[in-house]
Scaffold this active site. Structure first.
Site, PDB file in Angstrom:
ATOM      1  N   SER A  14      45.820  27.782  82.309  1.00 23.03           N
ATOM      2  CA  SER A  14      45.290  28.130  80.978  1.00 23.03           C
ATOM      3  C   SER A  14      46.368  28.441  79.946  1.00 23.03           C
ATOM      4  CB  SER A  14      44.337  29.340  81.040  1.00 23.03           C
ATOM      5  OG  SER A  14      43.347  29.136  81.989  1.00 23.03           O
ATOM      6  N   GLY A  18      47.083  21.003  78.124  1.00 30.58           N
ATOM      7  CA  GLY A  18      46.379  19.856  77.533  1.00 30.58           C
ATOM      8  C   GLY A  18      46.695  19.717  76.058  1.00 30.58           C
ATOM      9  N   ASP A  71      40.218  18.350  78.848  1.00 30.21           N
ATOM     10  CA  ASP A  71      41.482  17.956  78.214  1.00 30.21           C
ATOM     11  C   ASP A  71      41.382  16.589  77.542  1.00 30.21           C
ATOM     12  OD1 ASP A  71      43.223  20.117  78.427  1.00 30.21           O
ATOM     13  OD2 ASP A  71      43.625  19.691  80.536  1.00 30.21           O
ATOM     14  N   ASP A 151      50.914  25.165  93.968  1.00 28.71           N
ATOM     15  CA  ASP A 151      49.594  25.057  94.604  1.00 28.71           C
ATOM     16  C   ASP A 151      49.672  24.018  95.715  1.00 28.71           C
ATOM     17  OD1 ASP A 151      48.702  26.634  92.567  1.00 28.71           O
ATOM     18  OD2 ASP A 151      47.610  25.048  91.494  1.00 28.71           O
ATOM     19  N   GLN A 196      62.082  30.756  85.814  1.00 32.36           N
ATOM     20  CA  GLN A 196      63.157  30.340  86.736  1.00 32.36           C
ATOM     21  C   GLN A 196      62.562  29.913  88.074  1.00 32.36           C
ATOM     22  OE1 GLN A 196      66.125  33.449  87.182  1.00 32.36           O
ATOM     23  NE2 GLN A 196      65.879  34.090  85.065  1.00 32.36           N
ATOM     24  N   CYS A 383      21.071  17.969  71.946  1.00 31.59           N
ATOM     25  CA  CYS A 383      20.583  17.643  73.291  1.00 31.59           C
ATOM     26  C   CYS A 383      19.481  18.622  73.694  1.00 31.59           C
ATOM     27  CB  CYS A 383      21.746  17.592  74.264  1.00 31.59           C
ATOM     28  SG  CYS A 383      21.390  16.525  75.664  1.00 31.59           S
ATOM     29  N   GLY A 385      19.094  21.482  72.611  1.00 29.09           N
ATOM     30  CA  GLY A 385      18.689  22.102  71.338  1.00 29.09           C
ATOM     31  C   GLY A 385      17.702  21.234  70.572  1.00 29.09           C
ATOM     32  N   GLN A 387      15.618  19.024  72.281  1.00 33.69           N
ATOM     33  CA  GLN A 387      14.414  19.045  73.123  1.00 33.69           C
ATOM     34  C   GLN A 387      13.607  20.317  72.853  1.00 33.69           C
ATOM     35  OE1 GLN A 387      15.984  18.586  77.112  1.00 33.69           O
ATOM     36  NE2 GLN A 387      16.618  16.460  76.768  1.00 33.69           N
ATOM     37  N   HIS A 520      25.310  13.823  71.930  1.00 36.76           N
ATOM     38  CA  HIS A 520      26.323  14.870  71.693  1.00 36.76           C
ATOM     39  C   HIS A 520      27.313  14.404  70.621  1.00 36.76           C
ATOM     40  CE1 HIS A 520      25.318  17.639  74.990  1.00 36.76           C
ATOM     41  NE2 HIS A 520      24.849  16.550  75.556  1.00 36.76           N
ATOM     42  N   GLU A 522      29.391  16.041  69.023  1.00 37.71           N
ATOM     43  CA  GLU A 522      30.668  16.769  69.036  1.00 37.71           C
ATOM     44  C   GLU A 522      31.789  15.983  69.713  1.00 37.71           C
ATOM     45  OE1 GLU A 522      27.923  17.526  70.709  1.00 37.71           O
ATOM     46  OE2 GLU A 522      28.306  18.560  72.600  1.00 37.71           O
TER      47      GLU A 522
HETATM   48  N1  GLN Z   1      18.954  19.690  80.310  1.00 37.12           N
HETATM   49  C1  GLN Z   1      18.631  18.659  79.385  1.00 37.12           C
HETATM   50  C2  GLN Z   1      18.557  17.291  80.051  1.00 37.12           C
HETATM   51  O1  GLN Z   1      19.052  17.108  81.115  1.00 37.12           O
HETATM   52  C3  GLN Z   1      19.634  18.632  78.258  1.00 37.12           C
HETATM   53  C4  GLN Z   1      21.020  18.289  78.697  1.00 37.12           C
HETATM   54  C5  GLN Z   1      22.064  18.621  77.685  1.00 37.12           C
HETATM   55  O2  GLN Z   1      21.833  19.424  76.793  1.00 37.12           O
HETATM   56  N2  GLN Z   1      23.238  18.061  77.837  1.00 37.12           N
HETATM   57  O3  GLN Z   1      18.001  16.370  79.491  1.00 37.12           O
END
Ligand code: GLN
Length: 556
Positions: A14, A18, A71, A151, A196, A383, A385, A387, A520, A522
């Site tokens: 962390s 990336g 990343d 690791d 080091q 998504c 949100g 539905q 999505h 974003e």
């Molecule tokens: N759980 C919902 C679905 O599978 C929405 C998935 C999500 O928000 N990425 O359709």
């Protein structure tokens, strides 16, 4: 032939490996080089798709529908090249591939071992990642090794890159190592010992880093840099200080001013034009000199509210840069809303319900959506949100009081959201869900294009078509859609063949800005371009905040 920069990490995870790698990618790209990036993850999961967001943070979805490490999102935000499924792989994928070959007898009866079979496979996957995702082979591939040096599980990766550098020879590969230089407050000093040790650990394996990126909460003074150089056998000018800054978009300049991109070009024998930092300077300027401020309530489950929404919070920041506004995101726990009511949402300029899985906290999110709809607060549902916005509208506006998703209530009698297999042959009766034991890759994933209905808000935002990435299983149930649409929810985009709802919205006459998207957005927002949907959402939030100020003035 592709040249490689391998980036390893030391001391702790962390540290922003990336982002540092992506920033270097941006610098090299601005010198005119064709760059790609690869992330190798040492865990055994085949991909992060089945991992909890609490364990792994966001799952980033590529254009070609791979569920990858977050990343890759940083890479796409910093460099222009797009990432594809071969730009990220895990130990799980390596073993899966080797074991399949072994079963097919491809190893001709030899004993199959970590060295050479696993390490060879890793090298092949690296070469494949550098080939794909580019019109031609990349000139430089930056390969980030997940995990921390020392690791057990990342050893095969380190061995593989050591072998690769031996094979490709000098001037074709170089190593960058990112470490931590902690400030010990009781001693009042920055400590170089962990660095080091971690470089020693690398050298034990046979890797001598060309440069060190030393993470600290402050710039590292010359004296400490000298010490690090002496003990780690890295030239003084290659000890680079990377301190904490308010914005990740300051990192390219920070690295370049200390000569990192020049150093890498020298190591790899590349002569290019100098890098151009003007984009980054402009973005930082926009961030630091906003003309206005908006407060967004992001309503989700407490546990997955931060790391799991990396791309989303970045997309909002990008929209802020493109509207000259400071976007303040406040995380609201949806279960809290269930217990205490929606009082916590008062005073926000906009409300956002992001994607999510599972039933916990869902009723709180629905309450937040109802609040946004009734109070005419700008709402963006992504998504899950989206539905839930359909469920909320169905329950409170379309007379479907028992509306639900079969994700939360498998036997819902008004399943406005359900799996296609559940509603396709619907004659009122819901088909029993098949209990698939394989959760990997059973979702609608990756970029899909669809047309947008004329005259809608969506059309004003996106134009005539939308091409965004998906990651979900459930869909708006077309058998119940007529009831919802006739009550006034507009489906402004649907897929051309199966008519799956992609965007829903409320007409402007009813609500200033209420949009739900099944995809999505974003994942495609970049700082340079921003994203039309988020920019429009933030503009609506700005309008709302102005209105609130005016109302307050009038009230006086
Ligand atoms: N759980 C919902 C679905 O599978 C929405 C998935 C999500 O928000 N990425 O359709």
């Amino acid at each position: 032939m592709t040249k490689y920069v391998f980036v390893t990490g030391g001391v702790v995870s962390s540290l922003g490996k990336g982002i540092a790698s992506a920033s270097l990618g941006a610098l090299l790209e601005s010198r005119g080089l064709r760059v790609t990036m690869i992330k190798m993850d040492p865990y055994l999961n085949v991909d992060p798709g089945t991992m909890s967001p609490f364990q792994h943070g966001e799952v980033f979805v590529t254009e070609d529908g791979a569920e990858t490490d977050l990343d890759l999102g940083h890479y796409e935000r910093f460099i222009n090249a797009r990432m594809h499924k071969h730009n990220n792989f895990t130990t799980g994928q390596i073993y899966d591939s080797v074991l399949r070959k072994e079963r097919r007898g491809e190893y001709l009866g030899k004993t199959v071992q970590v060295i050479p079979h696993i390490t060879n496979e890793i090298q092949e996957f690296i070469a494949r990642g550098a080939r794909l995702g580019q019109p031609d082979e990349a000139e430089i591939a930056i390969v980030e090794v997940g995990g921390t040096v020392g690791d057990i599980e990342s050893l095969p990766f380190l061995e593989a890159i050591r072998q690769l550098s031996l094979r490709l020879g000098r001037r074709n590969t170089c190593f960058l190592h990112l470490t931590l230089v902690p400030f010990i407050s009781t001693a009042g000093e920055l400590k170089t010992k962990p660095t080091q040790h971690s470089v020693q650990k690398l050298r034990e394996i046979g890797i001598q880093p060309s440069a060190l990126l030393c993470r600290a909460d402050r710039p590292i003074p010359e004296e400490e840099k000298d010490k690090i150089s002496l003990f780690s056998n890295v030239p003084r000018e290659a000890v680079i200080s990377v301190w904490d800054v308010a914005s990740i978009y300051r990192i390219p300049r920070m690295l370049s001013e200390q000569g990192l991109d020049q150093l890498i070009c020298d190591e790899l024998g590349l002569s290019t034009r100098p890098c151009d930092l003007s984009v980054w300077d402009d973005l930082v300027d926009r961030l630091e000199h906003p003309a206005t401020q908006v407060r967004i309530a992001m309503v989700g489950k407490y546990v997955d509210l931060t790391e799991s929404y990396k791309s989303l919070t970045e997309a909002l920041v990008h929209a802020g840069m493109h509207t000259r506004s400071r976007v303040v995101i406040e995380y609201i726990d949806s279960e809290g809303l269930e217990q205490q009511g929606t009082g916590a949402l008062a005073g926000f300029d906009a409300i956002l319900v992001p994607g999510g899985f599972g039933r916990r906290g869902v009723e709180g999110k629905i309450a937040a959506i109802q609040f946004a709809r009734e109070q005419r607060i700008p709402y963006l549902g992504i998504c899950l949100g989206m539905q839930l916005a359909v469920i909320e509208f169905a329950r409170h506006c379309a007379g479907l009081a028992n509306a639900n998703s079969t994700e939360f209530e498998p036997k819902a009698d008004q399943p406005v959201i359900a799996l296609i297999t559940e509603w396709k042959n619907a004659d009122g009766r819901i088909e029993q869900r098949s209990e698939s034991s394989d959760l990997g890759g059973t979702m609608r994933l990756g970029a899909q294009q669809c047309p947008i209905r004329q005259g809608t808000l969506a059309q004003r935002i996106y134009g005539n078509a939308v091409n965004e990435r998906h990651r979900h299983r459930f869909e708006v149930n077309n058998t119940l859609r007529p009831a919802i649409e006739s009550a006034g929810l507009v489906v402004s985009a649907e897929t051309p063949h199966e008519q799956l709802a992609e965007i829903v919205e409320l007409p402007e006459s009813v609500h200033p800005w209420f949009v739900g998207v099944q995809f999505h957005p974003e994942f495609t927002s970049t700082p340079r371009q921003g994203h039309p949907l988020f920019i429009s959402f933030i503009k609506a939030a700005i309008a709302r905040s102005r209105q609130a100020v005016e109302q307050a003035v009038l009230a006086k």
